[in-house]
Structures are given as structure tokens and as C-alpha cells.
Design an enzyme around this catalytic site. Structure first.
Site, mmCIF file in Angstrom:
data_model
loop_
_atom_site.group_PDB
_atom_site.id
_atom_site.type_symbol
_atom_site.label_atom_id
_atom_site.label_comp_id
_atom_site.label_asym_id
_atom_site.label_seq_id
_atom_site.Cartn_x
_atom_site.Cartn_y
_atom_site.Cartn_z
ATOM 1 N N GLY A 53 0.878 -1.220 -0.074
ATOM 2 C CA GLY A 53 -0.066 -0.036 0.031
ATOM 3 C C GLY A 53 0.803 1.192 0.000
ATOM 4 C CB CYS A 81 5.274 -3.962 0.410
ATOM 5 S SG CYS A 81 6.477 -4.513 -0.817
ATOM 6 C CE1 TYR A 82 0.364 0.843 5.603
ATOM 7 C CE2 TYR A 82 -0.830 -1.210 5.877
ATOM 8 C CZ TYR A 82 -0.502 0.087 6.115
ATOM 9 O OH TYR A 82 -1.119 0.913 6.861
ATOM 10 C CG HIS A 168 5.450 -5.401 -4.865
ATOM 11 N ND1 HIS A 168 4.174 -5.331 -4.580
ATOM 12 C CD2 HIS A 168 6.035 -4.330 -4.781
ATOM 13 C CE1 HIS A 168 3.995 -4.141 -3.893
ATOM 14 N NE2 HIS A 168 5.289 -3.464 -3.934
ATOM 15 C CD GLU A 170 2.459 -8.346 -6.086
ATOM 16 O OE1 GLU A 170 3.024 -8.890 -5.291
ATOM 17 O OE2 GLU A 170 2.424 -7.041 -5.669
ATOM 18 C CG ASP A 225 -16.777 -8.259 -20.909
ATOM 19 O OD1 ASP A 225 -15.731 -8.929 -21.357
ATOM 20 O OD2 ASP A 225 -16.473 -6.909 -20.474
ATOM 21 C CE LYS A 363 -12.369 -7.703 -22.016
ATOM 22 N NZ LYS A 363 -13.941 -6.974 -22.143
#
Ligand code: XMP
Length: 507
Positions: A53, A81-82, A168, A170, A225, A363
Site C-alpha cells: 500500500g 510490503c505494507y 512484490h 506478483e 463480455d 477479462k
């Protein structure tokens, strides 16, 4: 079936929080995003990940977490992290501003080979850092399990299956980040699986339960979609009406193609040709916001008129539409302002008459679902097309002549992009009209005609975009064909603006 709820990712506002959810799902486990004050809504999550964050845990009113509740869940916890700083302070440690702001690549050096979080991780590997705080005083109960090349602690262990990492995992720049997440997930017992084929069955069952014999009305546009939604409802054998409104701002042959496409997919649709109504409502309007307002309002009117009596409205709302923008610390239950949320739809929603079966999917997951439903690839990988259609590519007044120029130019550009293999390499491409006449020469005659602008962009999510470096030969060929075959055009430009400061569309 697992007795656990999805892995809960608690979002402290990092730009990467959604990405954590996606990575966990890519690893085959179901994960969902929750706001910091929604821990109690996570049910019995198989594990909890506390995101990064933008704030510092030492700031007043910094986002917090109920540690006792987190402990009571009895599941593995990973602070990123945060999230790590928060766990550290909660365990009695503190944070301090880092000597150097650490943004970008760093080296992960695990302290030993026996920490389960780092199983199979190299002795040194690149990680991606993005923070300005670092851990200060460490409580006795906490172990340093990795450092970076400056000997700064970048990973901590708070309990057997509670960890914190100051990087991170990710993002792809953390080269072995996926393995770190895989190791963490492996500690979660009975985590619900995320696999699109079985998720499809789960969705169909959910739809059947929710619909419960009522008739469903669903708006379709030919886009990814709404097409996936309509085919899914059809597969669930739900009594359904799929309504397609032609607002007169579609591309060349688009209405006919969408009707044919649905026929092929075995889903009957009703085409409502309201083009005259839209074009006359837009007559004389050239203000971009005014045009959008007219189109949006009329679209809802026409749709509701055509639907007449809606028992249940189905919408192709996706997960990113549902989660509030990450920067404000998301709360999954809040909805950002979105075209799927106009007053009349909100009223239906309050009455429990809106069905949004795709609301838990990203998506790319919708595309995977589409593949398992047998929808052909060209439909699933179509470029996005804005709701207000060609209006946002026609600055100034909208007239049939101007729309015709855009349609013809666009058709040539799209065909040549597909033939050259560039269509799939760009996020979006189109031809816009520049409502300015310039002087040229056609044959032996002076011409005084419009210019058109070609735009092709590369983007991840439409929030930012680069102009695509299309080959000169391709641009030359598209320009030639437009100049030779589209009446009313004597100049073709290529738009080389990035977003920001430009937007992808002209209006
Ligand atoms: P901009 O022009 O804001 O566009 O950079 C970002 C992305 O959003 C699409 N777009 C829209 N989509 N309704 C939509 O459904 C709209 O009103 C709308 N306006 C822009 C645009 O095509 C691009 O993909």
C-alpha cells in the site's frame, strides 16, 4: 469440495493488489480481494495475503488489521510490503524510513535453505521492490529469513506459517516471485481450486438457482463480455431474451455481423434498430460530454422500451468493475461509477433483479470461459469498442457523411491489420475523423476534404497506452487505400500520442 473460502487478499491500496489475486488464480487457487475492514467478511479463507500500500504504517490513521481475528482464523498469512510492515509492528517491532528509497530491482538472498516460503528459490534472485519504509526494531519472536544485497532484511517469519516479504512476488520483475507465491499457497490446506471448466459448472448452477424460473433479459453488443454472458445463460438453458441495440454509431456491417455471430453461436437475439432516433437526438451537438449524455440516456430508454417488462436483468459486469480502484483502499462491496450502474439499473438491483454472473472474473478469465463455451477466438480477442461507438471518434458534429468516412476508413485499417498479423498485437486500433478540411490535389483537381487519423495503441488495461510502432509499409498501404477509395478524405495522419496525456479515444 473444500470447506474453506477463497484465499483472501486484503487490499491496502497497492497498485498491484489485483495482480496478486490473478497470480493466485493462475496457480489454480481461488482468491478474492477484500478491503482492510472486511476481514470478517472473508468467511473461512484458506489463507490470507496482506497487500502492499502507498501509506506508511507509522502514519496516523494508517490502514490496520484486527490481529486477534486474523489469528483466530488459524490459516497461513503472508504480508507483502505494507502488509509485512503491519505484521511487524503488530508483533511489537517498528518501522523506519529506509536509508535509500527502494524502487526497482534488488537481490533476494534467503538466509537458509529450510524456510518453506523459499523452497526451490535460487541462492540469489532478482526481486522488485517499491517502498520507502523498512523494518526497524525486530521483536524476539520474529526471524529474518532473507536479506537483500545491502544486507537489509526483506523477509520475516512471524510464526510457522506467517511470513512477511518486502518485495512484490506478483510482478514479473520478481523473477522467482511466482514460486514464492506457490510455496505460500502450498501451506494453505483445502484451498478451493480455481479451474475454469469446473468454475463454468459452478456458475451455471448458481445462475439456475438465482434465476429460479424467471425470464432473463440481457443486453448484447457483440463484445467479449456480453457474448460470453449470453452464451453462458443459453448453456444454462435459462429462458432469455438477448437484446442488441443498434444506435447508428456502429462500425461497417457491424449490426449484421453481430446478428450472424449469435446465430452461429445458437443464441437468438433481437436487433433493435434505433439509429434514426440516436442520430436525430445528436443533431447539432458537438460538445463531447453532451453527446455522451445523450447517447447514454437514450440507450437506456431504448433498451428498457424494447425489454418492456424486465423480471431479471443480466449484465456482463466483470470483477475489475466491481472492485473499487485500488488506490483508495478497495472494498469489494463498493462499486465504482460505471455505465452498468445508472439509476434504473440500481433500482432493479435493489429489488434483487440484476444478475451478474461474471462479476468474479477478470477479462482473461472471461476469455478462457468463452473458450470452454466454444466461442471462436476472433470473437474472444476482439478489440474493445466503446459504448458510445463511433461518436467518440467523430469530434464535432455527428452526421451520416462523417460516420460513413470513419466506417470506410476503419474497415480498411482493420482488414490490413488482420492481414498483416498486427491486429492481435495491439490493444485497440481505429480510424477517427478530424473535422477539418484541408486542400489537396485529386487527379487534376483541387480537393478540399477531411483528414482522418489512424490510432493503434499498446496497453495492458487502457489506463495507460503507448502508440503502436506499426511498420511504415503497413501505414503507407492503409493510407493509400483510404486516399484512393474513401470519398471525402484527402489526408491520413497517424496518431503518435501516449496516454497520458492523450486518451485512447478522441472524446
Ligand atoms: P480513453 O479514451 O478514456 O479510453 O483512454 C480507455 C478505454 O475505454 C474505452 N472507452 C469506453 N468504453 N464506454 C465504454 O464501454 C465508454 O463510454 C468508453 N469511453 C472509452 C476506450 O475504447 C478504451 O478502450
Amino acid at each position: 469440495m473444500s470447506e474453506h473460502s477463497p484465499i483472501a487478499v486484503i487490499d491496502f491500496g497497492s497498485q498491484y493488489s489485483q495482480l496478486i489475486v490473478r497470480r493466485v488464480r493462475e496457480l489454480g487457487c481461488f482468491a478474492k480481494l477484500y478491503g482492510p475492514d472486511e476481514l470478517h467478511l472473508t468467511g473461512a479463507p484458506a489463507a490470507v495475503i496482506l497487500s502492499g500500500g502507498p501509506r506508511s504504517v507509522s502514519e496516523p490513521n494508517a490502514p490496520d488489521i484486527d490481529l486477534d481475528y486474523l489469528r483466530s482464523l488459524g490459516v497461513p498469512v503472508l504480508g507483502v510490503c505494507y502488509g509485512m510492515q503491519l505484521l511487524n509492528t503488530k508483533h511489537g517491532g517498528d518501522v523506519k524510513p529506509s536509508d535509500r528509497r527502494e524502487y526497482g530491482p534488488a537481490t533476494l538472498i534467503p538466509a537458509g535453505s529450510d524456510c518453506p516460503l523459499f523452497a526451490g528459490i535460487s541462492k540469489e534472485s532478482q526481486i522488485w521492490m517499491s517502498h520507502s519504509d523498512t523494518v526497524g526494531e525486530l521483536p524476539d519472536s520474529v526471524t529474518i529469513i532473507a536479506r537483500n544485497q545491502h544486507n537489509t532484511p526483506v523477509a520475516l517469519q512471524f510464526a510457522d506459517d506467517w511470513f512477511g516479504i518486502q518485495f512484490h512476488p506478483e510482478v514479473t520483475h520478481s523473477h522467482e516471485g511466482t514460486q514464492v507465491l506457490r510455496n505460500f499457497i502450498a501451506l494453505a490446506k483445502d484451498a478451493p481450486k480455481f479451474e475454469i471448466a469446473s468454475f463454468k459448472d459452478h456458475l451455471i448452477q448458481e445462475i439456475k438457482d438465482q434465476v429460479n424460473g424467471r425470464e432473463v433479459v440481457c443486453g448484447v453488443s457483440g463484445g467479449v463480455d456480453s457474448t460470453v454472458l449470453a452464451v453462458l445463460l443459453n448453456e444454462a438453458e435459462i429462458p432469455m431474451r438477448a437484446i442488441f441495440v443498434d444506435h447508428g454509431l456502429l462500425r461497417k456491417n457491424e449490426a449484421a455481423e453481430v446478428v450472424a455471430q449469435f446465430k452461429e453461436l445458437g443464441v437468438p437475439i433481437e436487433l433493435v434498430d434505433a439509429s434514426e432516433r440516436f442520430l436525430s437526438a445528436l443533431e447539432g451537438q458537438s460538445d463531447p460530454e453532451e453527446k455522451r449524455k445523450i447517447i447514454g440516456g437514450l440507450f437506456i430508454d431504448v433498451f428498457f422500451e424494447a425489454a418492456a417488462n424486465i423480471e431479471l436483468l443480466a449484465q456482463g459486469t466483470l470483477y475489475p468493475d466491481v472492485i473499487e480502484s485500488a488506490s483508495s483502499g478497495s472494498a469489494a462491496s463498493k462499486i465504482k461509477t460505471h455505465h452498468n450502474r445508472v439509476d434504473r439499473i440500481l433500482d432493479l438491483q435493489k429489488q434483487g433483479r440484476v444478475l451478474e454472473p461474471l462479476a468474479e472474473l477478470f477479462k482473461d478469465e472471461v476469455r478462457q470461459l468463452g473458450t470452454t463455451l466454444g466461442i471462436p477466438r476472433p470473437i474472444l480477442y476482439r478489440h474493445p469498442f466503446p459504448g458510445p461507438g463511433l461518436a467518440v471518434r467523430c469530434p464535432g458534429a455527428i452526421t451520416p457523411d462523417r460516420l460513413e468516412i470513419i466506417r470506410e476508413g476503419d474497415a480498411i485499417f482493420m482488414r490490413q491489420l488482420k492481414e498483416s498479423g498486427w491486429y492481435d498485437k495491439v490493444w485497440q486500433a481505429y480510424c477517427a475523423l478530424i473535422p477539418v478540411r484541408t486542400v489537396g490535389v485529386k487527379g487534376d483537381e483541387r480537393s478540399y476534404e477531411f483528414a482522418v487519423s489512424l490510432r493503434a495503441v499498446i496497453s495492458e488495461d487502457a489506463m495507460t497506452a503507448h502508440w503502436a510502432h506499426l511498420p511504415y509499409e503497413l501505414l503507407g498501404s492503409v493510407s493509400n487505400e483510404i486516399l484512393n477509395s474513401v470519398p471525402g478524405v484527402n489526408r491520413v495522419l497517424y496518431d503518435i500520442s501516449t496516454k497520458p496525456p492523450a486518451s485512447i479515444e478522441w472524446e
